[in-house]
Write a protein that holds these residues in place. Structure first.
Motif, short mmCIF file in Angstrom:
data_model
loop_
_atom_site.label_atom_id
_atom_site.label_comp_id
_atom_site.label_asym_id
_atom_site.label_seq_id
_atom_site.Cartn_x
_atom_site.Cartn_y
_atom_site.Cartn_z
N VAL A 109 0.83 -1.21 0.00
CA VAL A 109 0.00 0.00 0.00
C VAL A 109 0.87 1.26 0.00
CG1 VAL A 109 -1.61 1.37 1.39
CG2 VAL A 109 -2.01 -1.07 1.07
N SER A 110 1.93 1.25 0.80
CA SER A 110 2.82 2.41 0.86
C SER A 110 3.45 2.70 -0.49
CB SER A 110 3.90 2.17 1.92
OG SER A 110 4.76 3.28 2.00
N VAL A 111 3.97 1.66 -1.13
CA VAL A 111 4.58 1.84 -2.46
C VAL A 111 3.52 2.26 -3.48
CG1 VAL A 111 5.75 0.65 -4.36
CG2 VAL A 111 6.48 0.26 -1.99
N ARG A 112 2.36 1.62 -3.43
CA ARG A 112 1.27 1.94 -4.36
C ARG A 112 0.86 3.40 -4.23
NH1 ARG A 112 -4.51 1.96 -4.20
NH2 ARG A 112 -5.55 0.87 -5.95
N SER A 113 0.70 3.87 -3.01
CA SER A 113 0.24 5.25 -2.80
C SER A 113 1.27 6.26 -3.31
CB SER A 113 -0.07 5.50 -1.33
OG SER A 113 1.09 5.42 -0.53
N LYS A 114 2.55 5.97 -3.06
CA LYS A 114 3.61 6.88 -3.53
C LYS A 114 3.70 6.86 -5.06
CE LYS A 114 6.30 6.37 0.73
NZ LYS A 114 7.46 5.69 1.35
N ALA A 115 3.55 5.67 -5.65
CA ALA A 115 3.61 5.57 -7.11
C ALA A 115 2.43 6.28 -7.76
CB ALA A 115 3.64 4.09 -7.52
N MET A 116 1.26 6.17 -7.16
CA MET A 116 0.09 6.86 -7.69
C MET A 116 0.22 8.36 -7.53
SD MET A 116 -2.91 4.18 -6.48
CE MET A 116 -4.27 5.04 -7.27
N GLN A 117 0.77 8.79 -6.40
CA GLN A 117 1.00 10.22 -6.19
C GLN A 117 1.95 10.78 -7.25
OE1 GLN A 117 -0.17 12.35 -3.42
NE2 GLN A 117 0.49 13.77 -4.99
N LYS A 118 3.01 10.01 -7.54
CA LYS A 118 3.97 10.45 -8.56
C LYS A 118 3.32 10.50 -9.93
CE LYS A 118 8.61 9.55 -10.36
NZ LYS A 118 9.81 8.66 -10.27
N ALA A 119 2.49 9.49 -10.24
CA ALA A 119 1.79 9.48 -11.52
C ALA A 119 0.86 10.69 -11.64
CB ALA A 119 1.00 8.19 -11.67
N CYS A 120 0.25 11.09 -10.52
CA CYS A 120 -0.61 12.28 -10.54
C CYS A 120 0.19 13.53 -10.91
CB CYS A 120 -1.25 12.48 -9.17
SG CYS A 120 -2.45 11.23 -8.70
N GLN A 121 1.42 13.60 -10.43
CA GLN A 121 2.28 14.76 -10.72
C GLN A 121 2.78 14.74 -12.15
OE1 GLN A 121 5.16 14.16 -7.63
NE2 GLN A 121 3.85 15.00 -6.01
N LEU A 122 3.09 13.54 -12.66
CA LEU A 122 3.59 13.42 -14.03
C LEU A 122 2.48 13.64 -15.06
CD1 LEU A 122 5.90 10.29 -13.62
CD2 LEU A 122 6.64 12.63 -14.06
N CYS A 123 1.29 13.16 -14.74
CA CYS A 123 0.16 13.27 -15.66
C CYS A 123 -1.05 13.79 -14.89
CB CYS A 123 -0.18 11.92 -16.28
SG CYS A 123 1.13 11.22 -17.31
#
Length: 291
Positions: A109-123
């Motif tokens: 969950v921790s990795v997923r949330s950070k990866a999704m947050q980064k994807a939000c910033q990129l796109c």
């Protein structure tokens, strides 16, 4: 037969988990473990944080997960014939039925949330809830918008379908849906375009974690979002979790398939009552309540 439902992001609220923390030594141990794994004071955020702070993807996801798993673990009556989770809730459900450990689930969950947050910033993107319109009409209108990204994302219940995509794509779809007769189109206060192609950037990090965690065969099937069907095979569960990042949540199908398979009593396991409300709209005569 009982089916347990685990909520996703959006179910968080100020003070969530306070009762669990105050009245259970085991829960306090889980909170302490969570603080260590996520690398920040999640306990304080849950017990004392503001609604704005809790809204952040990297806080909301582990918070909802922790609350849901602690609720299941501390229950003397948790005996599922089946489980399902809405988006993030799938990971909590997998921990509850012993497919993965609490620590492994929280790390995922921790990795997923950070990866999704980064994807939000990129796109950058957004989402909107469409009320009072047939799914087929919403699907057709989204498909007509080809120069921007906008897709159906959450099939929550009859008459409620969430769309997801770029800011402009969702704006164009919103205008078209209102003209076509949608009762309401409500912008959601989210950080990005979840369950849409714009989340593809999150898949690599999540795939790496999934490959490192051994999945066992759980104590019962999990009905997964991407098909709404029951799964017990660990490798299929992993593949569906990864696909879920960019694919729609078929929640209405999930509940219908659980009903067809003989699940007659539904219990929401975690913060809030969102899933209870959705189930009542999908099948008003079903038995549904909190754990």
């Amino acid at each position: 037969m009982k089916g347990y439902l685990f909520p996703g992001q959006g179910s968080q609220y100020i003070g969530m988990g306070r009762s669990l923390y105050q009245h259970s030594g085991r829960a306090r141990q889980m909170f302490e473990t969570a603080d260590r794994i996520v690398g920040f004071d999640l306990t304080r955020m849950m017990l004392e944080g503001t609604q704005e702070a809790l809204k952040a993807t990297t806080v909301a996801q582990p918070a909802v997960f922790l609350h849901a798993v602690a609720t299941a673990f501390l229950s003397d009556t948790f005996r599922p014939a089946a489980v399902a989770g809405h988006s993030l809730g799938e990971i909590a459900a997998l921990v509850a039925i012993e497919v993965i450990s609490f620590e492994e689930g929280l790390h995922l969950v921790s990795v997923r949330s950070k990866a999704m947050q980064k994807a939000c910033q990129l796109c950058p993107g957004t989402m909107a809830a469409v009320l009072g319109m047939q799914d087929e009409v919403v699907e057709a209108i989204c498909a007509e918008i080809t120069k921007e990204v906008v897709v159906p994302a959450n099939y929550n219940c009859p008459g409620q379908l969430v769309i997801s995509g770029s800011q402009k794509g969702v704006a164009l779809a919103t205008e078209a849906l209102r003209k076509a007769g949608a009762r309401k189109v409500i912008p959601l206060q989210v950080e990005g375009a979840f369950h849409a192609p714009l989340m593809a950037h999150a898949q690599e990090s999540v795939a790496a974690v999934l490959s490192s965690i051994p999945f066992a065969k759980g104590i019962c099937p999990i009905y997964q979002n991407v098909t709404g069907r029951p799964v017990t095979d660990p490798q299929i569960i992993k593949a569906n979790l990864l696909q879920q990042l960019v694919a729609p949540i078929y929640w209405t199908k999930t509940i219908h398939h659980m009903m067809e398979d003989g699940i007659t009593e539904y219990i929401e396991c975690g913060p809030g009552t969102v899933l209870q409300g959705l189930v009542r709209k999908i099948a008003p005569t079903l038995s549904i309540g909190p754990l």
